[in-house]
Design an enzyme around this catalytic site. Structure first.
Site, PDB file in Angstrom:
ATOM      1  N   ASP A  38       0.819  -1.212   0.000  1.00  0.00           N
ATOM      2  CA  ASP A  38       0.000   0.000   0.000  1.00  0.00           C
ATOM      3  C   ASP A  38       0.856   1.268   0.000  1.00  0.00           C
ATOM      4  OD1 ASP A  38      -2.124  -1.636   0.057  1.00  0.00           O
ATOM      5  OD2 ASP A  38      -2.679  -1.262   2.159  1.00  0.00           O
ATOM      6  N   GLU A  43       3.736   1.830  -1.275  1.00  0.00           N
ATOM      7  CA  GLU A  43       4.276   2.104  -2.601  1.00  0.00           C
ATOM      8  C   GLU A  43       3.171   2.683  -3.501  1.00  0.00           C
ATOM      9  OE1 GLU A  43       7.375   1.666  -3.417  1.00  0.00           O
ATOM     10  OE2 GLU A  43       7.438   1.565  -5.607  1.00  0.00           O
ATOM     11  N   GLU A  45     -12.499   6.385  15.136  1.00  0.00           N
ATOM     12  CA  GLU A  45     -12.671   4.924  15.074  1.00  0.00           C
ATOM     13  C   GLU A  45     -11.485   4.336  14.326  1.00  0.00           C
ATOM     14  OE1 GLU A  45     -15.761   3.844  12.002  1.00  0.00           O
ATOM     15  OE2 GLU A  45     -15.698   6.019  11.718  1.00  0.00           O
ATOM     16  N   LYS A  54      -9.532   2.433  11.473  1.00  0.00           N
ATOM     17  CA  LYS A  54      -9.852   2.212  10.066  1.00  0.00           C
ATOM     18  C   LYS A  54      -9.618   0.739   9.750  1.00  0.00           C
ATOM     19  CE  LYS A  54      -9.025   3.946   5.434  1.00  0.00           C
ATOM     20  NZ  LYS A  54      -8.632   2.695   4.792  1.00  0.00           N
ATOM     21  N   LYS A  85     -13.983  11.952  11.990  1.00  0.00           N
ATOM     22  CA  LYS A  85     -15.082  12.604  11.285  1.00  0.00           C
ATOM     23  C   LYS A  85     -15.626  13.734  12.129  1.00  0.00           C
ATOM     24  CE  LYS A  85     -16.662   8.572   8.755  1.00  0.00           C
ATOM     25  NZ  LYS A  85     -17.594   7.457   8.689  1.00  0.00           N
ATOM     26  N   LYS A 142      -3.413   7.541   8.372  1.00  0.00           N
ATOM     27  CA  LYS A 142      -2.816   6.208   8.202  1.00  0.00           C
ATOM     28  C   LYS A 142      -1.688   5.970   9.205  1.00  0.00           C
ATOM     29  CE  LYS A 142      -4.791   4.571   4.374  1.00  0.00           C
ATOM     30  NZ  LYS A 142      -3.978   4.044   3.313  1.00  0.00           N
ATOM     31  N   CYS A 197      20.853 -30.832   9.871  1.00  0.00           N
ATOM     32  CA  CYS A 197      22.252 -31.230   9.833  1.00  0.00           C
ATOM     33  C   CYS A 197      22.372 -32.450  10.732  1.00  0.00           C
ATOM     34  CB  CYS A 197      23.113 -30.080  10.357  1.00  0.00           C
ATOM     35  SG  CYS A 197      24.715 -30.627  10.981  1.00  0.00           S
TER      36      CYS A 197
HETATM   37  O1  JCF Z   1     -12.928   1.443   8.562  1.00  0.00           O
HETATM   38  C1  JCF Z   1     -12.939   1.898   7.443  1.00  0.00           C
HETATM   39  N1  JCF Z   1     -12.211   1.325   6.527  1.00  0.00           N
HETATM   40  C2  JCF Z   1     -13.762   3.094   7.100  1.00  0.00           C
HETATM   41  C3  JCF Z   1     -13.945   3.467   5.776  1.00  0.00           C
HETATM   42  C4  JCF Z   1     -14.366   3.810   8.128  1.00  0.00           C
HETATM   43  C5  JCF Z   1     -15.141   4.905   7.846  1.00  0.00           C
HETATM   44  O2  JCF Z   1     -15.721   5.590   8.827  1.00  0.00           O
HETATM   45  C6  JCF Z   1     -15.362   5.316   6.501  1.00  0.00           C
HETATM   46  C7  JCF Z   1     -14.733   4.581   5.458  1.00  0.00           C
HETATM   47  C8  JCF Z   1     -14.969   5.004   4.150  1.00  0.00           C
HETATM   48  C9  JCF Z   1     -15.765   6.089   3.912  1.00  0.00           C
HETATM   49  N2  JCF Z   1     -16.136   6.396   6.231  1.00  0.00           N
HETATM   50  C10 JCF Z   1     -16.336   6.766   4.966  1.00  0.00           C
HETATM   51  C11 JCF Z   1     -17.185   7.918   4.729  1.00  0.00           C
END
Ligand code: JCF
Length: 791
Positions: free
Chosen positions: A35, A37, A123, A125, A300, A324, A448
């Site tokens: 990812d 790269e 939260e 990802k 968010k 990330k 061995c």
């Molecule tokens: O956990 C995720 N991969 C994740 C993707 C979490 C989110 O709250 C997301 C998302 C992709 C789009 N929210 C949006 C609007």
């Protein structure tokens, strides 16, 4: 090469390359680069296009995100586009995001003391696949992938098999049309189990949980999807009609949770960007312990009106950011494969890599485990490979990029001679006994054969012998062992006991006092408990637990030495491979000599001498018959047989008594014939008798006979400790459990009695709940111990 290309040509090249990667990733579920790269290529293209807006074309990969629909599935139009998220990689990216949000909401410029902080939801990802679930009047009517954001694939039958997706919403008050969005992912424990199963069945394994989730969800046959351990986590909404929803993102998710929708357990609300950073760091530190893979954190803007005011740009919202984690995977080159010789002689391949930074650490070596792994990866020297470094785990080679293989790439061969001592290297054989016959197959390990004449094995054997959990000889560290072996002073562990003052003093780091201390420590190790001694011998596959079990069950070195492999397999958790390793070890003349020398030079085992209840605990004569491996006689047949003929003598007599056998109703003709033939072979009779006699000698009583009752309350139970315990160390907890008769294992299986989970418990906890194994926290554990008078 990058900067010598004219910008336009480079743009073309990047687009081609990115399109190819998109195809590999989204359509083939087989990513071809890490990812990190990909992100670099994508950002390079974005930057070039930003500098040359006149060259931006509608078909540039920056202008669309995601996959083309696979034609085999029906198409679904997303009425509300499914957005992707803008990415952040640094603290600066995060504060830029916060500044843009504040500006967009016309808040006073954010200085640290300003009260006008924005509230953000936080939260993890999840690393899975975005899906949309459409509920009409509370009933799941459609599931779809994101596809390119406006057109996805109809995967309704597949999402219906994901166990935590409600087919009907619970409670009441839901909007009549409710489109729920979230991520379908595969927890780590489920991924490991799936790959293991795939290997056994000769199917293809998946490179990571994300690919496994994608591959599973896009199966044309939902029956296959149903067998895959997928889970769903909801993170937002799409189309909504009719019904009242809460005014903030977090409150909406809580509402959805009330209707039975799974949401993240890690969902939190942060006041301002500094709390977001704290959340990011906290999750980052706990990342390895989570039951699923994540690749960052999603922030968010919590207030939904504010979200609307902020709006979108192209396909990403202005009100959200995916921050990330540093990449764990990178590309590098395999310079060479070297072979290391381990304590038991295993010759293992190690990858020498062109040094590369992975998550802040320079990696130049990676483990390759064994030659089967090299074959599975299809690895050749000179290859470009994806390597992964996760937490404290040793870096691993994940994948080979075949398209980058140079013409002069070289195959990896196991050396015929040990790189340390020159002895032959042999492939281990796996012996499997079934149907009265032993068949061998090739193991994945090469060894061995030099044993203690191989300096590599000798050094490690001695280091192991002296280690803390073995004979615990203080001061006998790696350096001195190295010297003692190199100087020819020690040729086997037994030689430790004839070391003289004059031989040691003067070695590097050894003056008068340290020499005396070392010799005193060696002398003090002369009365080891039997279990420690067995462990110290370094029998392949015999760790501390197995050593303890052998000592407890058999009580003396001579019984352990004589135990037949078929007898050892009656011990809980001793499989036929371990049993054969044990009996093979003691059958070996060289090992016998070393043991004899140790005893002659004054090692006195603190043998318990006495037999414990291990063998009595698992005695079923029917199982004994079943395990003999007589063709056509399995568990049921064996049971019928022993119901009427409850001893080996009786069964032998029956097998040789044509008349009694022909009128016996418990077996069919085939089974009878096979029974007769089996015992017509004197070797089989002798083996069965020897096993039976030894089992009895070791205290085995068949079910019908009097049982030996064990005094320990947790005898026969297996416990697992995971996470951090606060009131005691894990070793202490383990000692306590063992003092109650329980075995403490390192991994959770269906045989586990109970898991004690402290904070930070991860995949083991997940596995326990998946298998329905009992779990207690530390407090409950302490209470249980107190119940047995321990505290
Ligand atoms: O956990 C995720 N991969 C994740 C993707 C979490 C989110 O709250 C997301 C998302 C992709 C789009 N929210 C949006 C609007």
């Amino acid at each position: 090469m990058t900067d010598t290309l004219p910008a336009q040509a480079r743009i073309e090249e990047l687009r081609r390359e990115i399109n190819q990667h998109n195809h590999n990733y989204h359509v083939l579920d087989a990513p071809s680069i890490p990812d990190a790269e990909y992100d670099r290529l994508f950002r390079e293209l974005q930057a070039l296009e930003a500098a040359h807006p006149e060259w931006v074309s509608a078909d540039s990969p920056t202008q669309r995100v995601g996959a083309q629909a696979l034609s085999a599935f029906g198409e679904v139009q997303h009425e509300v586009p499914m957005l992707s998220l803008g990415n952040g990689f640094s603290d600066e990216d995060l504060s830029d995001f916060d500044r843009r949000v504040s500006e967009g909401l016309n808040l006073p410029a954010g200085d640290l003391f300003s009260s006008a902080t924005v509230q953000y939801s936080c939260e993890p990802k999840l690393d899975g696949l975005a899906v949309s679930l459409l509920y009409q009047d509370g009933v799941l009517v459609r599931g779809a992938t994101r596809g390119d954001g406006s057109t996805g694939e109809d995967i309704t039958s597949n999402v219906r098999t994901v166990r935590n997706i409600p087919l009907k919403l619970s409670g009441s008050g839901w909007p009549s049309v409710l489109e729920v969005r979230g991520e379908v992912y595969m927890p780590k424990a489920g991924f490991d189990a799936l790959n293991e199963r795939q290997l056994e069945q000769g199917g293809k394994t998946f490179a990571n949980p994300r690919n496994a989730a994608a591959g599973s969800l896009r199966q044309l046959d939902p029956k296959i999807t149903a067998q895959r351990p997928l889970e769903f986590c909801c993170y937002g909404l799409g189309l909504v009609q009719g019904g009242e929803l809460a005014a903030t993102h977090v409150a909406v998710l809580e509402q959805l949770k009330g209707w039975g929708m799974p949401i993240s357990r890690e969902l939190k609300l942060a006041n301002g960007i500094s709390e977001c950073m704290a959340y990011y760091r906290d999750i980052g530190a706990r990342r390895m312990q989570l039951a699923y893979d994540i690749d960052g954190v999603v922030f968010k803007v919590n207030n939904l009106e504010d979200q609307q005011q902020l709006g979108f740009r192209a396909r990403t919202p202005h009100w959200a950011l995916a921050q990330k984690f540093p990449a764990q995977e990178e590309l590098t080159e395999l310079l060479d494969v070297e072979f290391q010789v381990g304590r038991t002689g295993a010759v293992t391949p190690v990858a020498r890599l062109k040094p590369v930074q992975v998550a802040g650490v320079t990696v130049s070596n990676a483990t390759l485990h064994n030659m089967d792994e090299v074959a599975r990866l299809g690895l050749m020297i000179g290859d470009t490979v994806i390597i992964r470094r996760a937490g404290d785990v040793i870096p691993q080679v994940m994948q080979v990029l075949l398209e980058r293989r140079p013409a002069d790439a070289r195959a990896v061969h196991i050396p015929e001679q040990c790189p340390v001592c020159g002895s032959a290297v042999e492939r281990t054989q796996l012996i499997k006994r079934s149907k009265g016959k032993a068949t061998t197959s090739e193991g994945s390990v090469y060894r061995c054969v030099g044993r203690l004449s191989c300096q590599a094995q000798l050094k490690q054997a001695i280091i192991h012998y002296a280690s803390r959990r073995a004979l615990d000889i203080e001061g006998l560290g790696d350096k001195i062992v190295e010297q003692l072996v190199d100087e020819g002073l020690v040729r086997s562990p037994a030689d430790l006991y004839s070391l003289q003052y004059d031989q040691v003093v003067g070695l590097e780091g050894f003056a008068d006092l340290s020499t005396r201390n070392l010799l005193a420590a060696i002398a003090a190790s002369k009365q080891p408990a039997l279990a420690r001694f067995i462990y110290a011998l370094g029998i392949p596959d015999v760790g501390e637990e197995t050593a303890k079990l052998l000592a407890r069950a058999l009580g003396s070195l001579s019984r352990i030495q004589q135990a037949l492999p078929e007898v050892l397999t009656w011990l809980p958790d001793v499989g036929s491979e371990v049993a054969h390793e044990i009996s093979h070890f003691f059958a070996d003349a060289h090992n016998q000599e070393v043991i004899k020398a140790l005893l002659e030079r004054g090692v006195q085992l603190q043998e318990e001498g006495e037999l414990h209840a291990e063998f009595a605990a698992c005695a079923s004569f029917a199982e004994f018959i079943d395990r003999l491996g007589i063709a056509h006689i399995a568990a049921t047949g064996a049971q019928k047989l022993v119901d009427k003929y409850p001893s080996l003598e009786a069964v032998l007599e029956l097998a040789q008594d044509w008349l009694s056998l022909s009128v016996f109703k418990g077996l069919n003709e085939k089974a009878k014939q096979s029974l007769r033939e089996f015992f017509a072979n004197p070797d089989n009779v002798a083996r069965a008798q020897a096993i039976e006699a030894q089992l009895r000698e070791f205290g085995m009583h068949w079910h019908s006979e009097q049982r030996v009752v064990s005094g320990l309350p947790l005898m026969g139970q297996t416990w697992v400790l995971t996470g951090t315990l606060e009131q005691m160390s894990r070793d202490q907890a383990k000692d306590k459990l063992e003092s109650l008769g329980a075995k403490v294992a390192g991994s959770v299986s269906s045989k586990t009695t109970c898991v004690v989970a402290g904070p930070g418990a991860g995949s083991k906890l997940a596995k326990a709940s998946q298998l329905g194994v009992a779990v207690m926290d530390e407090e409950q554990f302490l209470a249980a111990l107190a119940g047995y008078g321990l505290n």
